[in-house]
Each structure stands twice: as C-alpha cells, then as structure tokens.
Design a protein around this motif. Structure first.
Motif, PDB file in Angstrom:
ATOM      1  N   GLU A  82       0.833  -1.199   0.000  1.00 19.68           N
ATOM      2  CA  GLU A  82       0.000   0.000   0.000  1.00 19.68           C
ATOM      3  C   GLU A  82       0.871   1.254   0.000  1.00 19.68           C
ATOM      4  O   GLU A  82       1.823   1.343   0.762  1.00 19.68           O
ATOM      5  CB  GLU A  82      -0.914   0.010   1.226  1.00 19.68           C
ATOM      6  N   TYR A  83       0.536   2.185  -0.866  1.00 21.61           N
ATOM      7  CA  TYR A  83       1.197   3.481  -0.883  1.00 21.61           C
ATOM      8  C   TYR A  83       0.334   4.466  -0.103  1.00 21.61           C
ATOM      9  O   TYR A  83      -0.882   4.519  -0.295  1.00 21.61           O
ATOM     10  CB  TYR A  83       1.388   3.979  -2.318  1.00 21.61           C
ATOM     11  N   LYS A  84       0.981   5.224   0.772  1.00 20.11           N
ATOM     12  CA  LYS A  84       0.247   6.181   1.593  1.00 20.11           C
ATOM     13  C   LYS A  84       0.864   7.560   1.476  1.00 20.11           C
ATOM     14  O   LYS A  84       2.027   7.710   1.082  1.00 20.11           O
ATOM     15  CB  LYS A  84       0.260   5.734   3.062  1.00 20.11           C
ATOM     16  N   LYS A  85       0.092   8.550   1.832  1.00 13.61           N
ATOM     17  CA  LYS A  85       0.614   9.903   1.959  1.00 13.61           C
ATOM     18  C   LYS A  85       1.382  10.002   3.277  1.00 13.61           C
ATOM     19  O   LYS A  85       1.009   9.367   4.283  1.00 13.61           O
ATOM     20  CB  LYS A  85      -0.525  10.924   1.939  1.00 13.61           C
ATOM     21  N   LEU A  86       2.446  10.798   3.255  1.00 11.54           N
ATOM     22  CA  LEU A  86       3.245  10.957   4.477  1.00 11.54           C
ATOM     23  C   LEU A  86       2.374  11.473   5.618  1.00 11.54           C
ATOM     24  O   LEU A  86       2.560  11.095   6.778  1.00 11.54           O
ATOM     25  CB  LEU A  86       4.414  11.918   4.214  1.00 11.54           C
ATOM     26  N   GLY A  87       1.396  12.328   5.283  1.00 11.51           N
ATOM     27  CA  GLY A  87       0.493  12.861   6.298  1.00 11.51           C
ATOM     28  C   GLY A  87      -0.363  11.807   6.967  1.00 11.51           C
ATOM     29  O   GLY A  87      -0.910  12.037   8.051  1.00 11.51           O
ATOM     30  N   LYS A 112      27.036   4.853  -6.944  1.00  9.51           N
ATOM     31  CA  LYS A 112      25.930   4.731  -7.890  1.00  9.51           C
ATOM     32  C   LYS A 112      25.306   3.340  -7.826  1.00  9.51           C
ATOM     33  O   LYS A 112      24.081   3.182  -7.933  1.00  9.51           O
ATOM     34  CB  LYS A 112      26.415   5.032  -9.304  1.00  9.51           C
ATOM     35  N   GLN A 113      26.166   2.337  -7.646  1.00  8.75           N
ATOM     36  CA  GLN A 113      25.678   0.967  -7.508  1.00  8.75           C
ATOM     37  C   GLN A 113      24.795   0.846  -6.271  1.00  8.75           C
ATOM     38  O   GLN A 113      23.727   0.212  -6.303  1.00  8.75           O
ATOM     39  CB  GLN A 113      26.867   0.013  -7.417  1.00  8.75           C
ATOM     40  N   TYR A 114      25.246   1.462  -5.191  1.00  2.00           N
ATOM     41  CA  TYR A 114      24.465   1.455  -3.950  1.00  2.00           C
ATOM     42  C   TYR A 114      23.128   2.153  -4.144  1.00  2.00           C
ATOM     43  O   TYR A 114      22.079   1.666  -3.696  1.00  2.00           O
ATOM     44  CB  TYR A 114      25.259   2.143  -2.841  1.00  2.00           C
ATOM     45  N   GLU A 115      23.134   3.312  -4.821  1.00  2.00           N
ATOM     46  CA  GLU A 115      21.891   4.062  -5.034  1.00  2.00           C
ATOM     47  C   GLU A 115      20.901   3.259  -5.876  1.00  2.00           C
ATOM     48  O   GLU A 115      19.696   3.270  -5.617  1.00  2.00           O
ATOM     49  CB  GLU A 115      22.205   5.403  -5.698  1.00  2.00           C
ATOM     50  N   TYR A 116      21.416   2.555  -6.889  1.00  2.00           N
ATOM     51  CA  TYR A 116      20.552   1.709  -7.708  1.00  2.00           C
ATOM     52  C   TYR A 116      19.945   0.594  -6.861  1.00  2.00           C
ATOM     53  O   TYR A 116      18.737   0.319  -6.923  1.00  2.00           O
ATOM     54  CB  TYR A 116      21.358   1.118  -8.865  1.00  2.00           C
ATOM     55  N   TYR A 117      20.777  -0.039  -6.065  1.00  2.00           N
ATOM     56  CA  TYR A 117      20.356  -1.134  -5.192  1.00  2.00           C
ATOM     57  C   TYR A 117      19.317  -0.637  -4.193  1.00  2.00           C
ATOM     58  O   TYR A 117      18.289  -1.285  -3.966  1.00  2.00           O
ATOM     59  CB  TYR A 117      21.601  -1.676  -4.487  1.00  2.00           C
ATOM     60  N   ARG A 118      19.562   0.520  -3.599  1.00  2.00           N
ATOM     61  CA  ARG A 118      18.621   1.115  -2.630  1.00  2.00           C
ATOM     62  C   ARG A 118      17.276   1.383  -3.277  1.00  2.00           C
ATOM     63  O   ARG A 118      16.233   1.001  -2.742  1.00  2.00           O
ATOM     64  CB  ARG A 118      19.206   2.419  -2.088  1.00  2.00           C
ATOM     65  N   ASP A 119      17.293   2.047  -4.447  1.00  2.00           N
ATOM     66  CA  ASP A 119      16.028   2.384  -5.110  1.00  2.00           C
ATOM     67  C   ASP A 119      15.273   1.131  -5.545  1.00  2.00           C
ATOM     68  O   ASP A 119      14.038   1.105  -5.531  1.00  2.00           O
ATOM     69  CB  ASP A 119      16.298   3.288  -6.315  1.00  2.00           C
ATOM     70  N   LYS A 120      16.014   0.087  -5.923  1.00  2.00           N
ATOM     71  CA  LYS A 120      15.383  -1.167  -6.323  1.00  2.00           C
ATOM     72  C   LYS A 120      14.665  -1.794  -5.128  1.00  2.00           C
ATOM     73  O   LYS A 120      13.530  -2.274  -5.253  1.00  2.00           O
ATOM     74  CB  LYS A 120      16.457  -2.119  -6.846  1.00  2.00           C
ATOM     75  N   LEU A 121      15.304  -1.791  -3.975  1.00  2.00           N
ATOM     76  CA  LEU A 121      14.698  -2.368  -2.781  1.00  2.00           C
ATOM     77  C   LEU A 121      13.480  -1.580  -2.309  1.00  2.00           C
ATOM     78  O   LEU A 121      12.592  -2.127  -1.651  1.00  2.00           O
ATOM     79  CB  LEU A 121      15.727  -2.426  -1.644  1.00  2.00           C
ATOM     80  N   LEU A 122      13.449  -0.286  -2.627  1.00  2.00           N
ATOM     81  CA  LEU A 122      12.358   0.570  -2.156  1.00  2.00           C
ATOM     82  C   LEU A 122      11.254   0.736  -3.199  1.00  2.00           C
ATOM     83  O   LEU A 122      10.387   1.595  -3.054  1.00  2.00           O
ATOM     84  CB  LEU A 122      12.921   1.947  -1.768  1.00  2.00           C
ATOM     85  N   THR A 123      11.298  -0.078  -4.244  1.00  2.00           N
ATOM     86  CA  THR A 123      10.264  -0.037  -5.274  1.00  2.00           C
ATOM     87  C   THR A 123       9.374  -1.269  -5.135  1.00  2.00           C
ATOM     88  O   THR A 123       9.867  -2.408  -5.144  1.00  2.00           O
ATOM     89  CB  THR A 123      10.893  -0.006  -6.679  1.00  2.00           C
ATOM     90  N   PHE A 124       8.074  -1.045  -4.993  1.00  2.00           N
ATOM     91  CA  PHE A 124       7.116  -2.135  -4.802  1.00  2.00           C
ATOM     92  C   PHE A 124       5.958  -2.016  -5.784  1.00  2.00           C
ATOM     93  O   PHE A 124       5.606  -0.914  -6.221  1.00  2.00           O
ATOM     94  CB  PHE A 124       6.526  -2.090  -3.381  1.00  2.00           C
ATOM     95  N   ALA A 125       5.361  -3.154  -6.116  1.00  2.00           N
ATOM     96  CA  ALA A 125       4.085  -3.131  -6.820  1.00  2.00           C
ATOM     97  C   ALA A 125       3.044  -2.588  -5.852  1.00  2.00           C
ATOM     98  O   ALA A 125       3.024  -2.954  -4.671  1.00  2.00           O
ATOM     99  CB  ALA A 125       3.705  -4.532  -7.271  1.00  2.00           C
ATOM    100  N   GLU A 126       2.184  -1.710  -6.350  1.00  2.00           N
ATOM    101  CA  GLU A 126       1.223  -1.043  -5.482  1.00  2.00           C
ATOM    102  C   GLU A 126      -0.105  -1.791  -5.455  1.00  2.00           C
ATOM    103  O   GLU A 126      -0.627  -2.204  -6.494  1.00  2.00           O
ATOM    104  CB  GLU A 126       0.993   0.389  -5.967  1.00  2.00           C
TER     105      GLU A 126
END
Length: 446
Positions: free
Chosen positions: A17-22, A396-410
C-alpha cells in the motif's frame, strides 16, 4: 529466494500500500535558535545547516548543544523522529534528513521539519534519499537563490508502506551495503594516502645527495626570472577564438598546471606584456597564497601568459622537471619557507628566487631522477583519478540497489504484484491449453 522475497510473499503478496506521508506522520516546524546559541555541553541540538555538512543518515549524538533556558523555547524531536532540512541553495540538498536515534529529545533549529511517525525511522530516511522521493520533492520545491519545501507540503508525499518486518529487512540489507561502501572508501582513501607518503619518501631520498654535488643560485641556471602581470586584468578577458590562454595561481597544484579555471586575455594585452609569454620548460611558481607551488610549462601551455606567478626561464643547462621536483621536496619546501614573507597572506619575491640555491648534479643524473619520480608521480596521479571514480561507481551501484529495494508493486494499481503476475501467467497458460484442446477436437471432428 531471499528472506525479503519470502517476507513480501507472506506479508504482502498482493502488493504494498502506498500512503501519503500525512497519513503516517505528523510534521511540524523546527524552532528558532541560532549558531550563536551553541555551547559545548547542555541540551543536544541540531542546526539545519549541520545536516548538510556534519551528519550522515542517522545520529544518536549531536555536535552542539544549547542551554536549558534556550531549550525551553524550542521545538524538540523525539527519539526515532526524522529531522529534515527544508531550505537549501540547491535542489539536491533540500530535504536532506537524518533519523534521530538518541536516547533523549533533541532541539531542532528553524528551516527544518520534524517528522514524527509510526514506521521504521531508518526505512523512511532511506526512502527520503531515493530517486522516487527526489522526483516528488522537485515538484514541491520553490525559489531561485534559496530553494525551499514547506513542511506543510510534505504531507502529500506518497511512499510505499510495507509491513514493519519488510521495512526492517530492507534496512538490514541497506545498512550492510552502506557499511561495505564506507569500508571500501576508507580502504581506497588509505591506499591513496599511503602511495603519496611513499612517493614523498622516495622523492626526498633521491633528492638527498650523499656525494658532493654542485650548488648554484637559481639565476645561474634560470637567468630570466620575473613576475607575471600584477594588476587588474578583468577588462582584457575575451573568448578563446580571440585571445591567449591566461594562467593564475589557481591553475598550479600538486606539480601540474590544470584547467581548473580557463581564462583568455586579448592578443593586444598579450603583446603588451610579451615578456611574460611562457615557453616550454619554464617553471611557474605561485607567488602569493599557496606560495611555492610550482609546475613546468609543456607544449599545451607554451605561448600563454600569466598573472601573479613567478616565471623562471631555463637556459638549457638544467632539467626543469628536476628543479621542480626539488622545489617540491621536503628540503626544498623548507628552504622556500625561509624566504617567504607576509602575515595572513604569504608572498615570495622573484628577486629572492634568483638567489635560491639548488643542487645541480650532472644532466644524466638529473634525467634518471626525473624518470623515476615522474613514473611514481603518474602512479599517484592515476590512483588519484581512479580511486574517486571507483568510489563514485560503488556509490551509484548502492543508489541503484537502494532504489530497487524501495520499489514495490502497489496494491490496486495496474502494476501487478508478484503473486498477481504468477496467477496471471497461470491463467494465460490454462487458457492456451484450453484453446489448443478445442482446436484439436475441431480437427478430429472434420
């Protein structure tokens, strides 16, 4: 299958689930203390400017403190809260943040947001440094010279909120990867420092003469020693096509001439000060500021002019690079220091350099020493270029890895979750088998 995949399959098979920060946090502004209020002990405090310069992603101790009386008037972040700088000079730095992991509340300055939430603090901080968050904050940022994202606008930031167990596993994986990147940076930086120390040692050893060697004043080997132009040159700046390359002290560092700042002056100015035209083999020395820094002019800069540099033209009896290496040695720097004048801003006069004593061994000895030192210097230079590039690649490798881990199907999105993808593929396979069966039956009937 990784532990993270197992957790996602078990706890959120149909997406996250994606939520608003609020929806998961309350956001408030920081207080109003200033740098003049800093103390060496007292109530811990975080100034927004320190988030850019002193802190990493997480902190459990502060660099500065304020008095208890001052703290009574401030806004406090509680343990596990996130402190975010909402004002910066550029879009990259605005919204940089840290998780406060200390045991007690911390005072937070103005130009900051305090995010009080019910999630894993480190998970949120990792997300707030991702490209997904960057794309959203760019739309919220406003200003030209000062970039700002108002705390009230942050409530609309959308982010994936997986179960806490999933957040914890992502944090564990990113913490481990971060540690490996930091350790690599430490090792590479130590390697470069060690090579530079080794180079300095061999340079000093090669330029220390145990056998008798002739010593001469600089003007004997470099008879034309003079100052470059000193004065206002700005009115004479022009384009590359219409001008002559112009070097300044900022172009001389670590024994080389660099294109740190590229300036061209008019050809009329150059002709007027033609005595300062540089020739192949000239030694340039910084006259004011980081005095004593020197380099040898090569084909690339021959024909250029210069500003506030000492120009020493070789008569051909000495190897210019040998002399440059000597001037940069521990002994050479020590002797240059003795003829340096001035208080806050140091100076070396061209007249003093004329009398400066240098060793003059036979030319073949000079050439052998130059060959060794140039090769060693090239190794250090290659490391100086290669190691930062390696660190940047790992980052850059770390940033790619981080963004990949933080991407989910909604959940509920057109993007299918992993479970949905599996079910869809199974359905298509069953439909294909049914169609094939009907086709075979039709052919049999005919």
């Amino acid at each position: 299958m990784s532990k993270l995949d197992e957790l996602i399959r078990e706890l959120c098979p149909d997406g996250v689930e994606y939520k608003k920060l609020g929806d998961i946090a309350t956001i408030s502004r920081g207080g109003n203390f200033q740098k003049k209020d800093f103390l060496t002990e007292g109530v811990p405090c975080i100034h927004y400017g320190q988030i850019y310069t002193k802190y990493g992603l997480f902190a459990d101790k502060t660099f500065t403190f304020i008095s208890e009386e001052c703290a009574k008037k401030q806004k406090m972040a509680q343990p596990n809260d996130i402190v975010m700088a909402v004002t910066s000079e550029n879009i990259e730095d605005v919204c940089k943040c840290l998780a406060w992991l200390g045991d007690e509340p911390v005072a937070v300055s103005g130009h900051s947001a305090i995010i009080h939430h019910n999630q894993n603090a480190k998970y949120l901080v990792y997300y707030f440094h991702s490209q997904m968050f960057f794309a959203q904050k760019r739309k919220l940022a406003h200003g030209t010279k000062v970039i700002e994202v108002t705390p009230d606008a942050l409530v609309d930031i959308a982010l994936p909120v997986p179960p806490v167990e999933v957040q914890r596993e992502i944090v564990r994986m990113l913490d481990s990867y971060t540690e490996s990147v930091v350790e690599l940076q430490r090792q590479l930086t130590a390697e470069l420092a060690a090579r530079k120390t080794q180079y300095s040692f061999y340079r000093d050893k090669l330029l220390t003469f145990n056998t008798p060697v002739e010593w001469k004043p600089m003007e004997k080997e470099f008879p034309f020693i003079r100052n470059g132009f000193v004065g206002t040159v700005t009115p004479y700046f022009t384009s590359e096509e219409q001008g002559v390359r112009y070097l300044e002290g900022t172009n001389i560092h670590d024994g080389v001439i660099s294109d740190n700042e590229i300036i061209y002056v008019s050809k009329e100015f150059h002709q007027k000060h033609i005595r300062n035209e540089l020739k192949n083999g000239d030694i340039l020395m910084v006259q004011s500021g980081h005095v004593g820094e020197c380099a040898v002019v090569d084909d690339k800069y021959a024909g250029a002019n210069c500003h506030a540099l000492i120009i020493m033209s070789n008569a051909g009896h000495c190897n210019s690079r040998f002399v440059m290496h000597y001037l940069r040695s521990t002994e050479g720097k020590s002797k240059l220091k003795k003829i340096t004048t001035g208080g806050t801003v140091k100076h070396i006069l061209a007249s003093n350099m004329k009398k400066f004593m240098i060793p003059v061994p036979p030319l073949d000895v000079q050439s052998r020493i130059v060959n060794v030192l140039d090769n060693f210097e090239k190794i250090c230079s290659d490391l100086n270029i290669g190691l930062p590039a390696e660190i940047e690649a790992r980052q850059k490798q770390y940033e790619y890895y981080r963004d990949k881990l933080l991407t989910f199907a909604e959940t509920g999105n057109t993007i299918l979750s992993r479970a949905e993808q599996s079910r869809a593929e199974q359905s298509r396979a069953e439909q294909s088998r049914a169609e094939q069966s009907r086709a075979e039956q039709s052919r049999a009937e005919h």
